[in-house]
Scaffold this motif. Structure first.
Motif, PDB file in Angstrom:
ATOM      1  N   THR A  15      19.830  38.388  11.893  1.00  0.00           N
ATOM      2  CA  THR A  15      19.862  37.899  13.267  1.00  0.00           C
ATOM      3  C   THR A  15      18.648  37.026  13.540  1.00  0.00           C
ATOM      4  O   THR A  15      17.509  37.472  13.414  1.00  0.00           O
ATOM      5  CB  THR A  15      19.877  39.073  14.264  1.00  0.00           C
ATOM      6  OG1 THR A  15      21.005  39.905  13.991  1.00  0.00           O
ATOM      7  CG2 THR A  15      19.949  38.582  15.695  1.00  0.00           C
ATOM      8  N   THR A  16      18.877  35.779  13.889  1.00  0.00           N
ATOM      9  CA  THR A  16      17.774  34.875  14.184  1.00  0.00           C
ATOM     10  C   THR A  16      17.200  35.185  15.563  1.00  0.00           C
ATOM     11  O   THR A  16      17.837  35.828  16.406  1.00  0.00           O
ATOM     12  CB  THR A  16      18.223  33.412  14.167  1.00  0.00           C
ATOM     13  OG1 THR A  16      19.165  33.203  15.234  1.00  0.00           O
ATOM     14  CG2 THR A  16      18.866  33.048  12.839  1.00  0.00           C
ATOM     15  N   THR A 177       4.707  35.971   7.882  1.00  0.00           N
ATOM     16  CA  THR A 177       4.418  35.625   9.270  1.00  0.00           C
ATOM     17  C   THR A 177       5.391  36.365  10.168  1.00  0.00           C
ATOM     18  O   THR A 177       6.600  36.312   9.962  1.00  0.00           O
ATOM     19  CB  THR A 177       4.523  34.110   9.484  1.00  0.00           C
ATOM     20  OG1 THR A 177       3.509  33.470   8.713  1.00  0.00           O
ATOM     21  CG2 THR A 177       4.357  33.740  10.943  1.00  0.00           C
ATOM     22  N   MET A 178       4.842  37.071  11.154  1.00  0.00           N
ATOM     23  CA  MET A 178       5.682  37.862  12.054  1.00  0.00           C
ATOM     24  C   MET A 178       5.422  37.502  13.508  1.00  0.00           C
ATOM     25  O   MET A 178       4.284  37.243  13.895  1.00  0.00           O
ATOM     26  CB  MET A 178       5.430  39.362  11.864  1.00  0.00           C
ATOM     27  CG  MET A 178       6.106  39.967  10.656  1.00  0.00           C
ATOM     28  SD  MET A 178       6.046  41.789  10.707  1.00  0.00           S
ATOM     29  CE  MET A 178       7.119  42.122  12.126  1.00  0.00           C
ATOM     30  N   LEU A 179       6.495  37.490  14.289  1.00  0.00           N
ATOM     31  CA  LEU A 179       6.430  37.371  15.738  1.00  0.00           C
ATOM     32  C   LEU A 179       6.833  38.722  16.316  1.00  0.00           C
ATOM     33  O   LEU A 179       7.930  39.220  16.046  1.00  0.00           O
ATOM     34  CB  LEU A 179       7.375  36.275  16.229  1.00  0.00           C
ATOM     35  CG  LEU A 179       7.684  36.239  17.732  1.00  0.00           C
ATOM     36  CD1 LEU A 179       6.423  35.954  18.542  1.00  0.00           C
ATOM     37  CD2 LEU A 179       8.761  35.198  18.033  1.00  0.00           C
ATOM     38  N   PHE A 190      10.008  39.996  14.447  1.00  0.00           N
ATOM     39  CA  PHE A 190      10.767  39.014  13.679  1.00  0.00           C
ATOM     40  C   PHE A 190       9.887  38.481  12.555  1.00  0.00           C
ATOM     41  O   PHE A 190       8.707  38.195  12.762  1.00  0.00           O
ATOM     42  CB  PHE A 190      11.205  37.850  14.575  1.00  0.00           C
ATOM     43  CG  PHE A 190      12.171  38.230  15.649  1.00  0.00           C
ATOM     44  CD1 PHE A 190      13.523  37.998  15.506  1.00  0.00           C
ATOM     45  CD2 PHE A 190      11.724  38.852  16.812  1.00  0.00           C
ATOM     46  CE1 PHE A 190      14.422  38.365  16.494  1.00  0.00           C
ATOM     47  CE2 PHE A 190      12.615  39.223  17.802  1.00  0.00           C
ATOM     48  CZ  PHE A 190      13.959  38.984  17.647  1.00  0.00           C
ATOM     49  N   THR A 191      10.456  38.350  11.377  1.00  0.00           N
ATOM     50  CA  THR A 191       9.733  37.836  10.215  1.00  0.00           C
ATOM     51  C   THR A 191      10.212  36.423   9.896  1.00  0.00           C
ATOM     52  O   THR A 191      11.419  36.155   9.917  1.00  0.00           O
ATOM     53  CB  THR A 191       9.927  38.754   9.002  1.00  0.00           C
ATOM     54  OG1 THR A 191       9.416  40.058   9.316  1.00  0.00           O
ATOM     55  CG2 THR A 191       9.189  38.220   7.780  1.00  0.00           C
ATOM     56  N   TYR A 192       9.269  35.538   9.617  1.00  0.00           N
ATOM     57  CA  TYR A 192       9.597  34.133   9.374  1.00  0.00           C
ATOM     58  C   TYR A 192      10.092  33.938   7.952  1.00  0.00           C
ATOM     59  O   TYR A 192       9.455  34.365   6.988  1.00  0.00           O
ATOM     60  CB  TYR A 192       8.363  33.272   9.619  1.00  0.00           C
ATOM     61  CG  TYR A 192       8.625  31.790   9.536  1.00  0.00           C
ATOM     62  CD1 TYR A 192       9.550  31.183  10.376  1.00  0.00           C
ATOM     63  CD2 TYR A 192       7.928  31.006   8.624  1.00  0.00           C
ATOM     64  CE1 TYR A 192       9.777  29.823  10.303  1.00  0.00           C
ATOM     65  CE2 TYR A 192       8.144  29.642   8.546  1.00  0.00           C
ATOM     66  CZ  TYR A 192       9.073  29.045   9.392  1.00  0.00           C
ATOM     67  OH  TYR A 192       9.310  27.697   9.316  1.00  0.00           O
ATOM     68  N   PHE A 199      12.858  32.541  12.339  1.00  0.00           N
ATOM     69  CA  PHE A 199      12.423  33.921  12.503  1.00  0.00           C
ATOM     70  C   PHE A 199      13.662  34.807  12.533  1.00  0.00           C
ATOM     71  O   PHE A 199      14.590  34.574  13.311  1.00  0.00           O
ATOM     72  CB  PHE A 199      11.644  34.108  13.812  1.00  0.00           C
ATOM     73  CG  PHE A 199      10.220  33.656  13.751  1.00  0.00           C
ATOM     74  CD1 PHE A 199       9.245  34.457  13.173  1.00  0.00           C
ATOM     75  CD2 PHE A 199       9.839  32.437  14.304  1.00  0.00           C
ATOM     76  CE1 PHE A 199       7.920  34.053  13.123  1.00  0.00           C
ATOM     77  CE2 PHE A 199       8.517  32.026  14.263  1.00  0.00           C
ATOM     78  CZ  PHE A 199       7.557  32.827  13.670  1.00  0.00           C
ATOM     79  N   PHE A 200      13.667  35.844  11.677  1.00  0.00           N
ATOM     80  CA  PHE A 200      14.793  36.772  11.630  1.00  0.00           C
ATOM     81  C   PHE A 200      14.347  38.159  12.084  1.00  0.00           C
ATOM     82  O   PHE A 200      13.241  38.617  11.754  1.00  0.00           O
ATOM     83  CB  PHE A 200      15.364  36.870  10.215  1.00  0.00           C
ATOM     84  CG  PHE A 200      16.194  35.681   9.815  1.00  0.00           C
ATOM     85  CD1 PHE A 200      17.552  35.636  10.083  1.00  0.00           C
ATOM     86  CD2 PHE A 200      15.601  34.597   9.168  1.00  0.00           C
ATOM     87  CE1 PHE A 200      18.313  34.537   9.724  1.00  0.00           C
ATOM     88  CE2 PHE A 200      16.349  33.497   8.808  1.00  0.00           C
ATOM     89  CZ  PHE A 200      17.714  33.463   9.078  1.00  0.00           C
TER      90      PHE A 200
END
Length: 350
Positions: A15-16, A177-179, A190-192, A199-200
């Motif tokens: 899931t984006t 990279t995580m958001l 979310f991980t890039y 970002f997923f």
């Protein structure tokens, strides 16, 4: 060795961020699309900064600028780069009417007077670590403006207090990279995925363990710390807890969020009001940690309950697993009680 291409091709991509935001639009305050767009704008700028971080050693953007920012801190080249990228993304997205950045003395008017939100941001926390390839990050906080739409933003839009945040989070530039963010309905991560540029969703419901085995602080300031902080740290050491301190707030915070622990930045003689900035460090991380089941205190007061009076206001920060934060508060209470008992009664000895 044969490869089952049918099974490989059938694996779901995931899931984006875009799709997740659309599916969960109803959770966002006012649910009219502006906040969703803001999160996408922040993610876009994060992708650009991620690219620059990943090739920093091959370009001329590492090292200091040779000047100080408004905080009196040495400004790194990547600080300037990240500041430009986030302000530009938030300006072009047209949903933010103003931005408050760690790198700027005053708010930045974007020219989007119809925008309904303001954003407070630390574009690149821990940027001095980029030269030695240590994880760094971006921290952001979003408010719905209180000034009239159609006019320029005012100070009051940014000084609403931590409880008025509608969204907050951070981007970690590390081994991946995580958001990570919250809109007040739990915490998601979310991980890039570099090859797809997306970002997923990787962590749909982040909660911090009730306790942990890690304390994070700069013990070089040991003799500057209040006595109750030293008492607490001695208890941690007696319990054989691990001292883990990267010196990059987002990195230390991120580790403790997932594994359990406590991050401390107490007041010192040099910074009696604390060092970390309230609007774009303390508030957003406190909002997020409370949504994840943790605690964030600034001494006896919850970080989110502090009344802000200025843009770059500072405060102490004790944040992490609730059992550890409460143990620290118990040490503070015991120290206060002992101080009262040791104080001679008025008129004693006359």
């Amino acid at each position: 060795m044969s490869i089952n291409r049918e099974n490989t091709l059938a694996q779901p991509v995931g899931t984006t961020l875009e799709r997740y935001i659309m599916r969960n639009q109803a959770e966002f305050a006012y649910a009219t699309g502006e906040l969703s767009q803001l999160l996408r704008d922040i993610a876009l700028a994060g992708k650009i900064v991620n690219r620059e971080v990943n090739r920093a050693g091959l370009t001329s953007i590492i090292g200091a600028m040779g000047q100080q920012n408004v905080q009196g801190e040495s400004q790194q080249k990547l600080d300037v780069e990240a500041n430009i990228r986030f302000i530009r993304a938030l300006t072009n997205g047209r949903e933010a009417c103003a931005v408050l950045s760690e790198e700027e003395d005053d708010m930045i008017h974007t020219g989007n007077c119809q925008g309904k939100y303001v954003v407070a941001i630390d574009p690149l926390d821990g940027s001095s670590n980029i030269d030695v390839n240590i994880s760094i990050g971006t921290i952001f906080s979003i408010y719905r403006r209180v000034s009239p739409v159609g006019q320029e933003a005012t100070r009051g839009d940014f000084l609403q207090g931590g409880r008025r945040q509608v969204a907050a989070g951070y981007i970690l530039y590390g081994s991946s990279t995580m958001l990570v963010y919250t809109t007040g309905h739990g915490v998601v991560g979310f991980t890039y995925e570099n090859s797809l540029g997306e970002f997923f969703l990787s962590h749909p419901n982040i909660t911090i363990p009730a306790s942990g085995n890690v304390f994070s602080c700069n013990e070089g300031y040991w003799f500057d710390y209040p006595q109750y902080v030293r008492d607490f740290l001695m208890q941690c050491k007696e319990k054989s807890m691990s001292g883990r301190y990267v010196g990059s707030l987002v990195a230390d915070y991120h580790r403790n969020l997932f594994t359990g622990g406590i991050y401390l930045y107490p007041p010192t003689r040099k910074t009696p009001n604390g060092k970390l900035r309230l609007l774009y460090e303390g508030y957003p991380l406190a909002f997020l940690i409370e949504q994840a089941g943790g605690e964030a205190m600034a001494g006896e007061e919850k970080v989110l309950d502090i009344v802000p009076t200025e843009y770059h206001q500072r405060a102490p920060l004790y944040i992490g697993s609730p059992e550890l934060v409460n143990r620290l508060l118990a040490c503070a209470s015991e120290a206060q009680t002992a101080s009262v008992l040791e104080t001679p009664a008025a008129g004693a000895g006359r």
